[in-house]
Design an enzyme around this catalytic site. Structure first.
Site, PDB file in Angstrom:
ATOM      1  N   ASN A 252      -6.220  -9.633  -6.224  1.00  0.00           N
ATOM      2  CA  ASN A 252      -6.907 -10.280  -5.110  1.00  0.00           C
ATOM      3  C   ASN A 252      -7.723 -11.465  -5.615  1.00  0.00           C
ATOM      4  O   ASN A 252      -8.279 -11.448  -6.719  1.00  0.00           O
ATOM      5  CB  ASN A 252      -7.758  -9.296  -4.290  1.00  0.00           C
ATOM      6  CG  ASN A 252      -8.766  -8.505  -5.087  1.00  0.00           C
ATOM      7  OD1 ASN A 252      -8.575  -8.233  -6.272  1.00  0.00           O
ATOM      8  ND2 ASN A 252      -9.848  -8.112  -4.441  1.00  0.00           N
TER       9      ASN A 252
ATOM     10  N   GLU B 232     -10.629 -13.939  -4.131  1.00  0.00           N
ATOM     11  CA  GLU B 232     -11.563 -14.184  -3.033  1.00  0.00           C
ATOM     12  C   GLU B 232     -12.026 -15.639  -3.029  1.00  0.00           C
ATOM     13  O   GLU B 232     -11.724 -16.412  -3.942  1.00  0.00           O
ATOM     14  CB  GLU B 232     -12.750 -13.208  -3.156  1.00  0.00           C
ATOM     15  CG  GLU B 232     -12.280 -11.769  -3.026  1.00  0.00           C
ATOM     16  CD  GLU B 232     -13.400 -10.749  -2.981  1.00  0.00           C
ATOM     17  OE1 GLU B 232     -14.556 -11.089  -3.335  1.00  0.00           O
ATOM     18  OE2 GLU B 232     -13.116  -9.600  -2.569  1.00  0.00           O
TER      19      GLU B 232
ATOM     20  N   CYS C  91      -4.934 -11.151  -0.700  1.00  0.00           N
ATOM     21  CA  CYS C  91      -4.821  -9.785  -1.232  1.00  0.00           C
ATOM     22  C   CYS C  91      -3.841  -9.742  -2.405  1.00  0.00           C
ATOM     23  O   CYS C  91      -2.930 -10.582  -2.518  1.00  0.00           O
ATOM     24  CB  CYS C  91      -4.322  -8.830  -0.161  1.00  0.00           C
ATOM     25  SG  CYS C  91      -5.468  -8.550   1.196  1.00  0.00           S
TER      26      CYS C  91
ATOM     27  N   GLU D 177      -1.412  -7.671  -3.034  1.00  0.00           N
ATOM     28  CA  GLU D 177      -0.014  -7.408  -2.671  1.00  0.00           C
ATOM     29  C   GLU D 177       0.729  -8.693  -2.323  1.00  0.00           C
ATOM     30  O   GLU D 177       1.880  -8.894  -2.711  1.00  0.00           O
ATOM     31  CB  GLU D 177       0.058  -6.467  -1.455  1.00  0.00           C
ATOM     32  CG  GLU D 177      -0.558  -5.121  -1.668  1.00  0.00           C
ATOM     33  CD  GLU D 177      -2.040  -5.085  -1.292  1.00  0.00           C
ATOM     34  OE1 GLU D 177      -2.762  -6.059  -1.596  1.00  0.00           O
ATOM     35  OE2 GLU D 177      -2.457  -4.084  -0.710  1.00  0.00           O
TER      36      GLU D 177
ATOM     37  N   CYS E 161      -3.576  -3.185   3.299  1.00  0.00           N
ATOM     38  CA  CYS E 161      -4.119  -3.544   4.608  1.00  0.00           C
ATOM     39  C   CYS E 161      -2.969  -3.871   5.564  1.00  0.00           C
ATOM     40  O   CYS E 161      -1.822  -4.069   5.145  1.00  0.00           O
ATOM     41  CB  CYS E 161      -5.090  -4.717   4.489  1.00  0.00           C
ATOM     42  SG  CYS E 161      -4.293  -6.316   4.238  1.00  0.00           S
TER      43      CYS E 161
ATOM     44  N   CYS F  30      -0.960  -7.030   4.834  1.00  0.00           N
ATOM     45  CA  CYS F  30      -0.024  -6.913   3.703  1.00  0.00           C
ATOM     46  C   CYS F  30       1.168  -6.025   4.047  1.00  0.00           C
ATOM     47  O   CYS F  30       2.276  -6.261   3.566  1.00  0.00           O
ATOM     48  CB  CYS F  30      -0.750  -6.395   2.464  1.00  0.00           C
ATOM     49  SG  CYS F  30      -1.823  -7.660   1.758  1.00  0.00           S
TER      50      CYS F  30
HETATM   51  N1  THU Z   1      -7.665  -6.309  -0.641  1.00  0.00           N
HETATM   52  C1  THU Z   1      -6.444  -6.364  -1.258  1.00  0.00           C
HETATM   53  O1  THU Z   1      -6.278  -7.043  -2.277  1.00  0.00           O
HETATM   54  N2  THU Z   1      -5.428  -5.656  -0.703  1.00  0.00           N
HETATM   55  C2  THU Z   1      -5.515  -4.913   0.445  1.00  0.00           C
HETATM   56  O2  THU Z   1      -4.529  -4.366   0.899  1.00  0.00           O
HETATM   57  C3  THU Z   1      -6.817  -4.747   1.111  1.00  0.00           C
HETATM   58  C4  THU Z   1      -7.937  -5.542   0.559  1.00  0.00           C
HETATM   59  C5  THU Z   1      -8.773  -7.082  -1.221  1.00  0.00           C
HETATM   60  C6  THU Z   1      -9.199  -8.260  -0.396  1.00  0.00           C
HETATM   61  C7  THU Z   1     -10.649  -8.427  -0.811  1.00  0.00           C
HETATM   62  O3  THU Z   1     -10.695  -9.252  -1.963  1.00  0.00           O
HETATM   63  C8  THU Z   1     -11.097  -7.031  -1.206  1.00  0.00           C
HETATM   64  O4  THU Z   1      -9.908  -6.267  -1.344  1.00  0.00           O
HETATM   65  C9  THU Z   1     -12.020  -6.388  -0.196  1.00  0.00           C
HETATM   66  O5  THU Z   1     -11.478  -6.434   1.066  1.00  0.00           O
END
Ligand code: THU
Length: 140
Positions: A52, A54, A63, A65, A94, A97
């Site tokens: 991930n 940000e 994300c 994935e 999520c 994704c």
């Molecule tokens: N996140 C992912 O990388 N994958 C997911 O399926 C859900 C959330 C990350 C996004 C963000 O950087 C952190 O988790 C908190 O939401």
């Protein structure tokens, strides 16, 4: 659906889990501090990973994935047979994704590597189509 130990996993899945864990160590998550690593396995047997990423403008966050899937697509490999996601805690992936991965194979296997269970536990395995019933597809 967690089944046994990590040691008993097929060798390709062990590599997939290792790649997801490695990628997680590179996650850029200064805001949530929730680090995620992902790796996809293609039909050709190759593995691509992502983490991930940000952003100060929160909505731009990518994300793990989707980053991993894009890495595979960028090399011309679109047949994704499995994805492993490493993190602490569930549920994941999520909704965004799930739909993003669905595009490339609704029946791919999703391995959820919850590190709260320790590094020696086997990941939970589930079919993407069970995580996203009736996902959206355009017939081509
Ligand atoms: N996140 C992912 O990388 N994958 C997911 O399926 C859900 C959330 C990350 C996004 C963000 O950087 C952190 O988790 C908190 O939401």
């Amino acid at each position: 659906m967690t089944d046994g130990s990590h040691a008993a996993l097929p060798v390709q899945w062990k590599s997939l889990v290792a790649a997801a864990r490695d990628a997680r160590s590179n996650a850029y998550a200064p805001y949530s501090e929730f680090t995620v690593g992902a790796a996809v396995l293609t039909k050709a047997g190759d593995i691509f990973s992502g983490c991930n990423v940000e952003n100060a403008s929160y909505g731009l966050t990518i994300c793990a994935e989707r980053a991993a899937a894009c890495a595979a697509i960028a090399t011309g490999q679109q047949d994704i047979v499995a994805v492993c996601i490493s993190l602490t805690g569930t549920p994941i992936p999520c909704g965004t994704c799930r739909q993003f991965l669905y595009e490339f194979n609704p029946s791919m296997t999703v391995l959820i590597d919850d590190l709260n269970a320790g590094t020696e536990a086997a990941p939970e395995t589930v079919l993407l189509s069970n995580l996203l019933p009736r996902g959206f597809r355009l017939e081509r």
